[in-house]
Enzyme design. Structure first.
Site, PDB file in Angstrom:
ATOM      1  N   HIS A  83       1.854 -27.844  34.610  1.00 49.67           N
ATOM      2  CA  HIS A  83       1.723 -28.604  35.859  1.00 49.67           C
ATOM      3  C   HIS A  83       3.060 -28.861  36.548  1.00 49.67           C
ATOM      4  O   HIS A  83       3.159 -29.726  37.403  1.00 49.67           O
ATOM      5  CB  HIS A  83       0.977 -29.919  35.592  1.00 49.67           C
ATOM      6  CG  HIS A  83      -0.469 -29.694  35.222  1.00 49.67           C
ATOM      7  ND1 HIS A  83      -1.245 -30.614  34.552  1.00 49.67           N
ATOM      8  CD2 HIS A  83      -1.277 -28.628  35.434  1.00 49.67           C
ATOM      9  CE1 HIS A  83      -2.467 -30.127  34.369  1.00 49.67           C
ATOM     10  NE2 HIS A  83      -2.506 -28.926  34.885  1.00 49.67           N
ATOM     11  N   CYS A 114      16.029 -21.935  55.008  1.00 47.86           N
ATOM     12  CA  CYS A 114      14.913 -21.669  55.926  1.00 47.86           C
ATOM     13  C   CYS A 114      14.465 -22.906  56.698  1.00 47.86           C
ATOM     14  O   CYS A 114      13.586 -22.807  57.557  1.00 47.86           O
ATOM     15  CB  CYS A 114      13.729 -21.060  55.159  1.00 47.86           C
ATOM     16  SG  CYS A 114      12.766 -22.275  54.253  1.00 47.86           S
ATOM     17  N   GLN A 122       0.958 -30.216  29.707  1.00 49.04           N
ATOM     18  CA  GLN A 122       0.480 -30.600  31.038  1.00 49.04           C
ATOM     19  C   GLN A 122       1.399 -31.664  31.623  1.00 49.04           C
ATOM     20  O   GLN A 122       1.214 -32.082  32.755  1.00 49.04           O
ATOM     21  CB  GLN A 122      -0.937 -31.178  30.937  1.00 49.04           C
ATOM     22  CG  GLN A 122      -1.961 -30.195  30.416  1.00 49.04           C
ATOM     23  CD  GLN A 122      -3.251 -30.912  30.024  1.00 49.04           C
ATOM     24  OE1 GLN A 122      -4.131 -31.149  30.841  1.00 49.04           O
ATOM     25  NE2 GLN A 122      -3.368 -31.279  28.769  1.00 49.04           N
ATOM     26  N   GLU A 136      -8.804 -41.295  20.688  1.00 47.06           N
ATOM     27  CA  GLU A 136     -10.171 -41.358  21.226  1.00 47.06           C
ATOM     28  C   GLU A 136     -10.813 -39.973  21.191  1.00 47.06           C
ATOM     29  O   GLU A 136     -10.123 -38.973  21.355  1.00 47.06           O
ATOM     30  CB  GLU A 136     -10.141 -41.776  22.712  1.00 47.06           C
ATOM     31  CG  GLU A 136      -9.331 -43.018  23.011  1.00 47.06           C
ATOM     32  CD  GLU A 136     -10.057 -44.280  22.614  1.00 47.06           C
ATOM     33  OE1 GLU A 136     -11.288 -44.220  22.480  1.00 47.06           O
ATOM     34  OE2 GLU A 136      -9.380 -45.306  22.417  1.00 47.06           O
ATOM     35  N   CYS A 160      15.546 -27.386  53.203  1.00 48.31           N
ATOM     36  CA  CYS A 160      16.187 -26.205  52.641  1.00 48.31           C
ATOM     37  C   CYS A 160      17.212 -25.653  53.652  1.00 48.31           C
ATOM     38  O   CYS A 160      16.896 -25.464  54.827  1.00 48.31           O
ATOM     39  CB  CYS A 160      15.104 -25.171  52.353  1.00 48.31           C
ATOM     40  SG  CYS A 160      15.703 -23.548  51.943  1.00 48.31           S
ATOM     41  N   SER A 170      -6.887 -35.688  27.524  1.00 45.22           N
ATOM     42  CA  SER A 170      -8.274 -36.125  27.665  1.00 45.22           C
ATOM     43  C   SER A 170      -9.214 -34.945  27.871  1.00 45.22           C
ATOM     44  O   SER A 170     -10.425 -35.106  27.868  1.00 45.22           O
ATOM     45  CB  SER A 170      -8.397 -37.105  28.829  1.00 45.22           C
ATOM     46  OG  SER A 170      -7.972 -36.493  30.016  1.00 45.22           O
ATOM     47  N   ALA A 186       0.078 -39.781  18.345  1.00 45.45           N
ATOM     48  CA  ALA A 186       0.765 -38.498  18.199  1.00 45.45           C
ATOM     49  C   ALA A 186       1.749 -38.522  17.031  1.00 45.45           C
ATOM     50  O   ALA A 186       1.698 -37.665  16.130  1.00 45.45           O
ATOM     51  CB  ALA A 186       1.495 -38.167  19.502  1.00 45.45           C
ATOM     52  N   CYS A 243      11.113 -25.172  47.633  1.00 44.51           N
ATOM     53  CA  CYS A 243      11.065 -25.162  49.088  1.00 44.51           C
ATOM     54  C   CYS A 243       9.674 -24.730  49.543  1.00 44.51           C
ATOM     55  O   CYS A 243       9.192 -23.670  49.142  1.00 44.51           O
ATOM     56  CB  CYS A 243      12.129 -24.215  49.654  1.00 44.51           C
ATOM     57  SG  CYS A 243      11.949 -24.007  51.437  1.00 44.51           S
TER      58      CYS A 243
HETATM   59  P1  NAD Z   1      -4.886 -38.285  30.418  1.00 45.82           P
HETATM   60  O1  NAD Z   1      -4.220 -39.534  30.854  1.00 45.82           O
HETATM   61  O2  NAD Z   1      -6.108 -37.844  31.114  1.00 45.82           O
HETATM   62  O3  NAD Z   1      -5.272 -38.432  28.865  1.00 45.82           O
HETATM   63  C1  NAD Z   1      -4.378 -38.989  27.946  1.00 45.82           C
HETATM   64  C2  NAD Z   1      -5.014 -38.892  26.567  1.00 45.82           C
HETATM   65  O4  NAD Z   1      -4.045 -39.327  25.619  1.00 45.82           O
HETATM   66  C3  NAD Z   1      -6.241 -39.765  26.385  1.00 45.82           C
HETATM   67  O5  NAD Z   1      -7.289 -38.947  25.861  1.00 45.82           O
HETATM   68  C4  NAD Z   1      -5.806 -40.821  25.371  1.00 45.82           C
HETATM   69  O6  NAD Z   1      -6.856 -41.171  24.484  1.00 45.82           O
HETATM   70  C5  NAD Z   1      -4.680 -40.103  24.634  1.00 45.82           C
HETATM   71  N1  NAD Z   1      -3.652 -40.980  24.072  1.00 45.82           N
HETATM   72  C6  NAD Z   1      -3.247 -42.201  24.494  1.00 45.82           C
HETATM   73  N2  NAD Z   1      -2.240 -42.662  23.723  1.00 45.82           N
HETATM   74  C7  NAD Z   1      -1.999 -41.706  22.794  1.00 45.82           C
HETATM   75  C8  NAD Z   1      -1.067 -41.596  21.711  1.00 45.82           C
HETATM   76  N3  NAD Z   1      -0.178 -42.562  21.439  1.00 45.82           N
HETATM   77  N4  NAD Z   1      -1.083 -40.463  20.966  1.00 45.82           N
HETATM   78  C9  NAD Z   1      -1.980 -39.476  21.240  1.00 45.82           C
HETATM   79  N5  NAD Z   1      -2.882 -39.540  22.228  1.00 45.82           N
HETATM   80  C10 NAD Z   1      -2.892 -40.644  23.001  1.00 45.82           C
HETATM   81  O7  NAD Z   1      -3.779 -37.175  30.411  1.00 45.82           O
HETATM   82  P2  NAD Z   1      -3.890 -35.605  30.428  1.00 45.82           P
HETATM   83  O8  NAD Z   1      -4.997 -35.143  29.548  1.00 45.82           O
HETATM   84  O9  NAD Z   1      -2.531 -35.099  30.182  1.00 45.82           O
HETATM   85  O10 NAD Z   1      -4.278 -35.317  31.924  1.00 45.82           O
HETATM   86  C11 NAD Z   1      -4.384 -34.015  32.273  1.00 45.82           C
HETATM   87  C12 NAD Z   1      -3.775 -33.773  33.607  1.00 45.82           C
HETATM   88  O11 NAD Z   1      -4.459 -34.505  34.607  1.00 45.82           O
HETATM   89  C13 NAD Z   1      -2.360 -34.219  33.801  1.00 45.82           C
HETATM   90  O12 NAD Z   1      -1.441 -33.308  33.335  1.00 45.82           O
HETATM   91  C14 NAD Z   1      -2.269 -34.304  35.292  1.00 45.82           C
HETATM   92  O13 NAD Z   1      -1.794 -33.096  35.817  1.00 45.82           O
HETATM   93  C15 NAD Z   1      -3.687 -34.465  35.739  1.00 45.82           C
HETATM   94  N6  NAD Z   1      -3.759 -35.674  36.541  1.00 45.82           N
HETATM   95  C16 NAD Z   1      -4.792 -36.523  36.478  1.00 45.82           C
HETATM   96  C17 NAD Z   1      -4.812 -37.658  37.281  1.00 45.82           C
HETATM   97  C18 NAD Z   1      -5.926 -38.624  37.332  1.00 45.82           C
HETATM   98  O14 NAD Z   1      -6.864 -38.505  36.658  1.00 45.82           O
HETATM   99  N7  NAD Z   1      -5.853 -39.617  38.184  1.00 45.82           N
HETATM  100  C19 NAD Z   1      -3.780 -37.921  38.080  1.00 45.82           C
HETATM  101  C20 NAD Z   1      -2.765 -37.050  38.100  1.00 45.82           C
HETATM  102  C21 NAD Z   1      -2.759 -35.942  37.343  1.00 45.82           C
HETATM  103 ZN    ZN Z   2      13.593 -22.456  52.040  1.00 46.45          ZN
END
Ligand code: NAD
Ligand code: ZN
Length: 240
Positions: free
Chosen positions: A115, A145, A97, A210, A142, A184, A226, A123
């Site tokens: 994502h 276009c 993601q 978590e 672009c 998450s 991780a 474009c």
């Molecule tokens: P997230 O920030 O929602 O979750 C991150 C997760 O990583 C958490 O559960 C946390 O506990 C865990 N984490 C933290 N440190 C870690 C480590 N060192 N090792 C392993 N895990 C660890 O991110 P997500 O789940 O990728 O979000 C999903 C999508 O949400 C993103 O790809 C994005 O497209 C979209 N998004 C959300 C928001 C928002 O909520 N404001 C904004 C933009 C995009």
């Molecule tokens: Zn174009």
């Protein structure tokens, strides 16, 4: 927590499903939780097509800020482990993601970006794409276009790319191990994708310090970072 410690060496077809937590050790801010800097920004005001239509320059400024943050970050040992595992096992796919491109920088070859990418533009008029760390160009329109180049990212309200979803579902439905790392599990439809591995009879592992709303759907949840948990899962693998 249970005692079951799955080892990657016991499997052949593996999908790593990654979220922002995968890049946390690289210093890329996560969206939620501790250090979730996007809380400081009204993210949705900058990451949706209506915002871009209203003020493309403002939206580009925000994304260029994100690029500067991410551009200063390097892959962490967890990213590198995934790239090394890919060279050892018959079939490894990273479904991410994340839009930071760090899996590819670490050397992973089969990466499906659900994502999109901060390092690709599209474009808004004719749909053509350009990739590279130097995009956008000085000219924001672009040449073919006249449409605006926009980040090739799935913004709020955008549809996911059908071809990427298809490839991800195919890999997930054909794996014998799925490892979800640092997500998450609240942003749909991506959040539910890992559970497709159930149909394949795969083992499902979650790595996250978590609990998440989907933790119970996994065979085992490894509560740690991780890199630390991946190193444990790599016991018995001839990585060098
Ligand atoms: P997230 O920030 O929602 O979750 C991150 C997760 O990583 C958490 O559960 C946390 O506990 C865990 N984490 C933290 N440190 C870690 C480590 N060192 N090792 C392993 N895990 C660890 O991110 P997500 O789940 O990728 O979000 C999903 C999508 O949400 C993103 O790809 C994005 O497209 C979209 N998004 C959300 C928001 C928002 O909520 N404001 C904004 C933009 C995009
Ligand atoms: Zn174009």
């Amino acid at each position: 927590m249970n005692d079951f410690h799955p080892r990657i060496a016991q499997f052949e077809r593996v999908v790593f499903f990654t979220g922002a937590g995968m890049s946390a050790e690289s210093g890329v801010p996560t969206y939620r939780g501790t250090g979730g800097v996007w809380k400081e920004y009204d993210y949705e005001a900058y990451a949706c097509q209506p915002a871009f239509d209203a003020d493309p320059a403002k939206v580009w400024e925000f994304h260029n800020f994100r690029r500067r943050l991410v551009g200063a970050c390097a892959p962490n040992p967890g990213h590198t482990l995934l790239a090394r595992i890919e060279r050892l096992l018959p079939q490894v796919t990273v479904v991410t993601q994340n839009i930071d491109g760090l899996h590819q920088l670490a050397g992973s070859r089969r990466v499906l970006e659900l994502h999109g990418s901060l390092w690709r533009v599209r474009c808004a008029g004719c749909g053509q794409r350009h990739a590279g760390r130097d995009v956008p160009f000085a000219d924001l329109h672009c040449a073919d276009c006249g449409g605006w180049w926009r980040p090739d990212i799935v913004w709020f309200g955008d549809a996911l790319r059908a071809d990427v979803i298809r490839d991800a579902v195919e890999a997930i439905a054909d794996c014998d191990l799925l490892v979800a790392i640092g997500t998450s599990a609240v942003v749909y439809p991506a959040a539910a994708l890992p559970l497709e591995a159930r149909r394949a009879g795969a083992t499902l592992v979650e790595i996250n310090p978590e609990p998440t709303p989907l933790s119970d759907a996994y065979d085992v949840s490894l509560r740690g970072t991780a890199t630390e948990m991946l190193e444990r899962m790599c016991e018995g693998l001839a990585l060098n």
